[in-house]
Scaffold this motif. Structure first.
Motif, short mmCIF file in Angstrom:
data_model
loop_
_atom_site.label_atom_id
_atom_site.label_comp_id
_atom_site.label_asym_id
_atom_site.label_seq_id
_atom_site.Cartn_x
_atom_site.Cartn_y
_atom_site.Cartn_z
N LYS A 60 17.21 -8.73 18.64
CA LYS A 60 18.37 -8.99 17.77
C LYS A 60 17.95 -9.59 16.43
CE LYS A 60 21.46 -9.25 21.62
NZ LYS A 60 22.53 -9.85 22.31
N LEU A 61 17.02 -8.90 15.78
CA LEU A 61 16.50 -9.36 14.50
C LEU A 61 17.40 -8.95 13.35
CD1 LEU A 61 12.71 -8.47 14.91
CD2 LEU A 61 13.82 -10.67 15.32
N SER A 62 17.51 -9.83 12.38
CA SER A 62 18.21 -9.55 11.12
C SER A 62 17.43 -10.24 10.02
CB SER A 62 19.65 -10.07 11.17
OG SER A 62 20.40 -9.36 12.12
N GLY A 63 17.59 -9.73 8.81
CA GLY A 63 16.88 -10.32 7.67
C GLY A 63 15.85 -9.36 7.11
N ARG A 64 14.68 -9.88 6.79
CA ARG A 64 13.63 -9.05 6.21
C ARG A 64 13.06 -8.08 7.25
NH1 ARG A 64 12.47 -8.82 1.51
NH2 ARG A 64 10.35 -8.08 1.82
N PHE A 65 12.80 -6.87 6.82
CA PHE A 65 12.19 -5.88 7.70
C PHE A 65 10.81 -6.40 8.11
CE2 PHE A 65 9.86 -2.23 9.06
CZ PHE A 65 10.81 -1.41 9.64
N PRO A 66 10.48 -6.35 9.40
CA PRO A 66 9.19 -6.87 9.87
C PRO A 66 8.03 -5.92 9.57
CG PRO A 66 10.43 -6.01 11.71
CD PRO A 66 11.33 -5.89 10.50
N PHE A 89 -5.72 7.33 7.67
CA PHE A 89 -5.28 6.02 8.17
C PHE A 89 -4.64 5.22 7.03
CE2 PHE A 89 -6.29 1.48 8.71
CZ PHE A 89 -5.56 1.22 9.85
N GLN A 90 -5.33 5.15 5.90
CA GLN A 90 -4.82 4.41 4.74
C GLN A 90 -3.51 5.00 4.25
OE1 GLN A 90 -6.80 1.40 4.89
NE2 GLN A 90 -6.05 1.54 2.83
N GLU A 91 -3.41 6.32 4.28
CA GLU A 91 -2.17 6.98 3.84
C GLU A 91 -1.00 6.54 4.71
OE1 GLU A 91 -0.54 11.47 2.83
OE2 GLU A 91 -2.46 11.24 3.87
N GLY A 92 -1.22 6.43 6.01
CA GLY A 92 -0.17 5.97 6.92
C GLY A 92 0.26 4.55 6.60
N LEU A 93 -0.70 3.67 6.33
CA LEU A 93 -0.37 2.29 5.96
C LEU A 93 0.48 2.26 4.69
CD1 LEU A 93 -3.75 0.43 6.59
CD2 LEU A 93 -1.67 0.31 7.98
N THR A 94 0.11 3.10 3.74
CA THR A 94 0.86 3.15 2.47
C THR A 94 2.29 3.66 2.70
OG1 THR A 94 -1.17 3.50 1.22
CG2 THR A 94 0.89 4.17 0.16
N ILE A 95 2.43 4.74 3.44
CA ILE A 95 3.75 5.31 3.70
C ILE A 95 4.64 4.30 4.41
CG2 ILE A 95 5.00 7.04 5.06
CD1 ILE A 95 2.72 9.01 4.37
N LEU A 96 4.11 3.67 5.45
CA LEU A 96 4.92 2.72 6.21
C LEU A 96 5.20 1.45 5.42
CD1 LEU A 96 3.43 3.21 9.77
CD2 LEU A 96 5.64 4.01 8.91
N ARG A 101 9.33 -1.70 2.49
CA ARG A 101 9.83 -2.30 1.25
C ARG A 101 11.13 -1.66 0.80
NH1 ARG A 101 4.47 -2.75 1.10
NH2 ARG A 101 3.98 -0.82 0.04
N GLN A 102 11.29 -0.36 1.02
CA GLN A 102 12.53 0.31 0.64
C GLN A 102 13.68 -0.04 1.58
OE1 GLN A 102 12.09 4.51 0.03
NE2 GLN A 102 11.11 4.21 -1.95
N HIS A 103 13.36 -0.47 2.78
CA HIS A 103 14.37 -0.87 3.77
C HIS A 103 14.18 -2.36 4.05
CE1 HIS A 103 13.84 3.46 4.21
NE2 HIS A 103 15.12 3.47 4.53
N ALA A 104 14.14 -3.14 2.97
CA ALA A 104 13.72 -4.54 3.05
C ALA A 104 14.60 -5.39 3.95
CB ALA A 104 13.68 -5.14 1.65
#
Length: 155
Positions: A60-66, A89-96, A101-104
């Motif tokens: 039941k988390l709310s607030g900043r995206f973890p 691997f790095q590309e995945g880290l960047t995408i996520l 950040r877009q779904h902060a």
């Protein structure tokens, strides 16, 4: 050989439309598909997101995206994937990271479902599929979320 589709899905229809022979080998003859990097990569991103959204609901988390949890889930999925190319691997880290950040801001109460199965009877067939996420927009509206990992930010 007699074959009857148990159900139809987007994947089955798409495969048949792109290549009937591939459909035959995969669904009728049940020959295993060769894993490719793009498919595995998309599955890893999807699995990490599914895992974190399930945690958001369960805790039941709310607030900043973890974001830290999302990246940790991705790293865990990566370690079991068999993929090894560091650039991927790095590309995945960047995408996520960009996704987080877009779904902060998140609110567990707005997430109605994660990986929701649906079945629709259509004539003599049943159409089967999964919705990545269903979000409540307001009292009369829901948003159907379908993750795409075509090397761009998810939509």
């Amino acid at each position: 050989m007699s074959f009857l589709n148990e159900y139809l899905s987007y994947s089955r229809i798409k495969r048949f439309a792109q290549c009937p022979k591939s459909y035959e080998l995969h669904y009728i003859r049940k020959e295993p598909a060769k894993a490719n990097t793009a498919l595995l990569f998309g599955s890893l991103l999807h699995a990490a997101l599914e895992r974190v959204y399930r945690e958001i609901l369960a805790e039941k988390l709310s607030g900043r995206f973890p974001e830290d949890r999302l990246l940790a889930a991705y790293k865990d999925e990566w370690s079991r994937s068999g993929l090894s190319e560091f650039v991927v691997f790095q590309e995945g880290l960047t995408i996520l990271g960009n996704f987080a950040r877009q779904h902060a801001l998140i609110d567990h109460a707005s997430i109605l479902s994660v990986e929701q199965e649906f079945r629709l009877p259509v004539d003599r067939f049943e159409v089967l599929g999964y919705i990545d996420r269903v979000d409540k927009v307001d009292d009369e509206t829901v948003a159907i979320v379908d993750y795409k990992s075509n090397r761009a930010i998810f939509t």
